[in-house]
Write a protein that holds these residues in place. Structure first.
Motif, PDB file in Angstrom:
ATOM      1  N   LYS A 163      47.470 -15.325  -9.211  1.00 35.70           N
ATOM      2  CA  LYS A 163      46.112 -15.435  -8.673  1.00 35.70           C
ATOM      3  C   LYS A 163      45.493 -16.751  -9.126  1.00 35.70           C
ATOM      4  O   LYS A 163      45.891 -17.337 -10.121  1.00 35.70           O
ATOM      5  CB  LYS A 163      45.238 -14.282  -9.181  1.00 35.70           C
ATOM      6  N   TYR A 164      44.476 -17.150  -8.379  1.00 34.70           N
ATOM      7  CA  TYR A 164      43.679 -18.325  -8.721  1.00 34.70           C
ATOM      8  C   TYR A 164      42.228 -17.881  -8.800  1.00 34.70           C
ATOM      9  O   TYR A 164      41.681 -17.377  -7.833  1.00 34.70           O
ATOM     10  CB  TYR A 164      43.844 -19.416  -7.663  1.00 34.70           C
ATOM     11  N   HIS A 165      41.635 -18.039  -9.963  1.00 34.38           N
ATOM     12  CA  HIS A 165      40.245 -17.645 -10.176  1.00 34.38           C
ATOM     13  C   HIS A 165      39.372 -18.892 -10.069  1.00 34.38           C
ATOM     14  O   HIS A 165      39.587 -19.871 -10.785  1.00 34.38           O
ATOM     15  CB  HIS A 165      40.063 -17.021 -11.554  1.00 34.38           C
ATOM     16  N   VAL A 200      38.489 -14.621  -6.381  1.00 35.09           N
ATOM     17  CA  VAL A 200      39.917 -14.625  -6.670  1.00 35.09           C
ATOM     18  C   VAL A 200      40.702 -14.880  -5.387  1.00 35.09           C
ATOM     19  O   VAL A 200      40.408 -14.297  -4.347  1.00 35.09           O
ATOM     20  CB  VAL A 200      40.358 -13.280  -7.299  1.00 35.09           C
ATOM     21  N   GLU A 238      44.803 -15.438  -3.752  1.00 37.15           N
ATOM     22  CA  GLU A 238      46.241 -15.325  -3.950  1.00 37.15           C
ATOM     23  C   GLU A 238      46.960 -16.537  -3.375  1.00 37.15           C
ATOM     24  O   GLU A 238      48.121 -16.765  -3.673  1.00 37.15           O
ATOM     25  CB  GLU A 238      46.756 -14.043  -3.292  1.00 37.15           C
TER      26      GLU A 238
END
Length: 147
Positions: free
Chosen positions: A58-60, A86, A88
């Motif tokens: 994931k990328y926050h 968030v 993906e």
């Protein structure tokens, strides 16, 4: 297997915390729609990569911004009402990050009752939809069991 009364009370026990969650998230979402727009400025923005073997990487998105409301200065990092944005997909995450370049002005939606609470996106999050549908179904189930 179980009598209708036992099933009714089991469902009811399940419904109490479920309905509390539904009402909490629904109420918070509707409160967000009452937030007032003001202008803010991006202080910092970045993507945090989180490696998760079980659920996928994931990328926050993290955005820190300052804003002024009724002659008082505030700082927040809440992008949307659920606090975290968030992604993906790295491309989508980078595209969203480009909207929040340090020093850029942006619209901030401020809670007029508690101005420390602000968001950049005024939307009902998709997380509340299953809660609302599940709550409605559970109420229907209880009503049908009692008759």
């Amino acid at each position: 297997m179980f009598s209708k009364d036992v099933v009714f009370y089991l469902v009811l026990i399940f419904l109490i915390p479920w309905n509390a969650a539904v009402w909490f998230f629904t109420l918070k979402a509707f409160i967000v729609f009452g937030y007032r727009p003001t202008t803010g400025k991006v202080q910092n923005s970045e993507l945090e990569y989180v490696k998760d073997i079980e659920y996928g990487d994931k990328y926050h998105l993290s955005v820190v911004y300052k804003y002024k409301y009724k002659d008082k200065n505030f700082e927040s990092n809440q992008v949307k009402y659920t606090k975290r944005e968030v992604f993906e997909n790295k491309i989508l995450a980078d595209r969203e990050l480009e909207k929040y370049i340090e020093g850029n002005e942006l619209t901030v939606f401020v809670n007029p009752v508690f101005p420390k609470s602000a968001v950049l996106k005024k939307q009902i999050p998709y997380e509340t939809v299953p809660l609302l549908l599940g709550g409605a179904f559970a109420i229907y189930l209880v009503m049908s069991l009692k008759h």
